[in-house]
Scaffold this active site. Structure first.
Site: not given
Length: 520
Positions: A289, A350, A396
């Site tokens: 990330e 995300k 994440c």
């Protein structure tokens, strides 16, 4: 209650001291049992929950310390603030359990309500389902492989229910047995026969769970197309360098060198060209990330993308964690898929953003997150890239959301998780995050490859069995041929409805008053 709540955090990763729950949860159960009303019960739960979450989220402070010169005033708030937000969920569980009659049925109601309100954390802001107590069973090694297999049927929330239930009944029965032996009155289970029944039930459920897990591990087999050979690149870049935009060229070159080395290793695993019948598996490399400073580099520079793929000669695709800017000028935390020619073939944004870190809740009057934070993506996706088995990308902490990590209508063959735990230092945080990765593999029956900036980069098969890892604070690559996916387990088909129905049924059963016929 504060001490009992804080002590309970020792059961969670990386300590996994499960026996402590046999002390702490009975204390909570007795406090609720003795409460003079539901408000007092709620206060007991609130104090327990506040200490529990403060202790197990202590590492959040590390993220603020990276920019302490700017946000020094915010240092006390991450752990304490999250605990204040989450404690009402435990208070509500305690208050609802008070609806059941005092005694064993109130303990039963507490186990069910704890699970239901714990699952409800998914609705707080963008969700924060970190550290469900079921993750305490994800102990390292073969023992953990066996203990977490029931997650394939009931998910981590189902594991949470049985952990809390076992701690309440088993712990209280043990403590009452000690009380009686010392000549003191038992508190909840005065009859020896009741304590023996609890011991027998606990032994039966444990044996049944272990037997079912062992059967699953030995009878369920991967099916279909094998996964790719994954190259997990761990640049080990200190977060201070990324935040300060220091040495971006050096960091970029570090990733290029590591990628070239990893792809070369992956190519050596392929069968020789002389074997015409051999199946050559695709090679996919993963960068973590927001892998390096320079958020617009991949999006704006075809030359940079081409350089990456030139250094990764022989790779069929590269998944790069990077910030990108959408058409409305909003930043998004993304994974970008690169083809061998350097073209961007897909991107995933995300969907679950970190409150106070990646976006700012609108009711906060102080400007904490620059520009109000990032924009969220639409949710779980499956990429179908040329020559690559269908993959579900995750960024994440999206991996902590049980039942929400996979597109149910388009099941992938493997999961790719890019993350950056450097914010939290060499603490319990990255290890707790890792337990979520392992549990998602079991719940979905899918192998998962995880690339983390400073570690821990790792790969699991669909049983949650560790295939390889690169530890915290190391620079290097991890080359892992992923196995095929397992047939979709029950949880992958039904999702969180199973632990919800289980907990609701138990809660309602605890409320039912049994009318005993008078003895004539």
């Amino acid at each position: 209650m504060l001490g009992m709540g804080a002590l309970s955090a020792l059961a969670l990763p990386p300590v996994h001291c499960l026996p402590v729950l046999l002390i702490t949860f009975p204390a909570l159960g007795r406090a609720i049992n003795r409460a003079s009303g539901w408000k007092n019960a709620a206060w007991a739960g609130a104090l327990f929950g506040f200490a529990f979450y403060t202790a197990n989220l202590y590492w959040l402070v590390n993220a603020v310390m990276i920019r302490a010169e700017e946000f020094w005033w915010f240092v006390p708030f991450p752990s304490l603030g999250c605990a204040l937000i989450l404690a009402p969920m435990v208070a509500a569980a305690a208050a609802f359990s008070y609806l059941a009659p005092a005694g064993p049925r109130r303990l039963l109601a507490l186990a069910a309500s704890w699970t239901l309100f714990d699952m409800g954390r998914v609705f707080l802001f963008s969700g924060f389902t970190w550290n469900p107590l079921g993750s305490a069973l994800a102990v390292p090694g073969v023992a953990g492989d066996v203990l977490i297999q029931p997650a394939a049927w009931i998910g981590v929330d189902g594991l949470t229910f049985f952990v809390v239930l076992g701690a309440l009944f088993g712990g209280q029965a043990l403590q009452d047995a000690v009380q009686v032996r010392m000549g003191r009155p038992a508190l909840i289970f005065p009859r020896r026969a009741d304590r023996l029944r609890i011991a027998a039930c606990a032994a039966f459920m444990l044996c049944a769970s272990l037997t079912a897990s062992i059967i699953r591990l030995n009878t369920v087999h991967p099916a279909g197309e094998a996964g790719p050979v994954t190259v997990l690149v761990q640049g080990n870049v200190p977060e201070t360098e990324k935040v300060g935009h220091l040495n971006p060229r050096d960091i970029f070159m570090r990733y290029l060198h590591l990628t070239a080395d990893g792809v070369l290793q992956a190519r050596k695993l392929q069968p020789p060209l002389a074997f015409a019948d051999a199946v050559t598996r695709p090679i996919v490399f993963l960068w973590p990330e927001t892998a390096f400073p320079g958020s617009g580099l991949l999006q704006d520079s075809p030359r940079a993308r081409q350089m990456i793929m030139d250094w990764a000669q022989g790779a069929d695709a590269g998944f790069i964690g990077a910030l990108r800017v959408d058409d409305n000028g909003r930043y998004r935390n993304s994974v970008i898929a690169l083809a061998p020619g350097g073209e961007m073939t897909a991107f995933y944004d995300k969907a679950r953003l970190v409150p106070f870190g990646e976006y700012q809740p609108p009711f906060i009057p102080l400007q904490i997150v620059p520009q109000g934070g990032m924009a969220a993506g639409p949710g779980a996706q499956t990429w179908h890239l040329p020559g690559i088995p269908a993959v579900g990308p995750l960024v994440c902490y999206e991996v902590i959301f049980s039942g929400l990590t996979v597109d149910r209508h388009d099941r992938p063959r493997w999961l790719a998780n890019v993350t950056n735990d450097a914010w939290f230092g060499d603490s319990a945080g990255p290890r707790q995050h890792l337990s979520s990765v392992r549990l998602r593999a079991v719940e979905e029956g899918l192998p998962i490859a995880r690339a983390a900036n400073t570690g821990i980069s790792i790969a699991y098969d669909g049983f949650g069995h560790e295939l390889a890892r690169l530890g915290w604070g190391k620079t290097g690559t991890l080359v892992v041929p992923l196995p095929a996916a397992l047939p979709a387990p029950l949880f992958a088909r039904c999702g969180r409805s199973l632990p919800v129905l289980l907990s609701l049924a138990v809660f309602l059963a605890a409320l039912v008053r049994i009318q005993r016929k008078p003895v004539k």
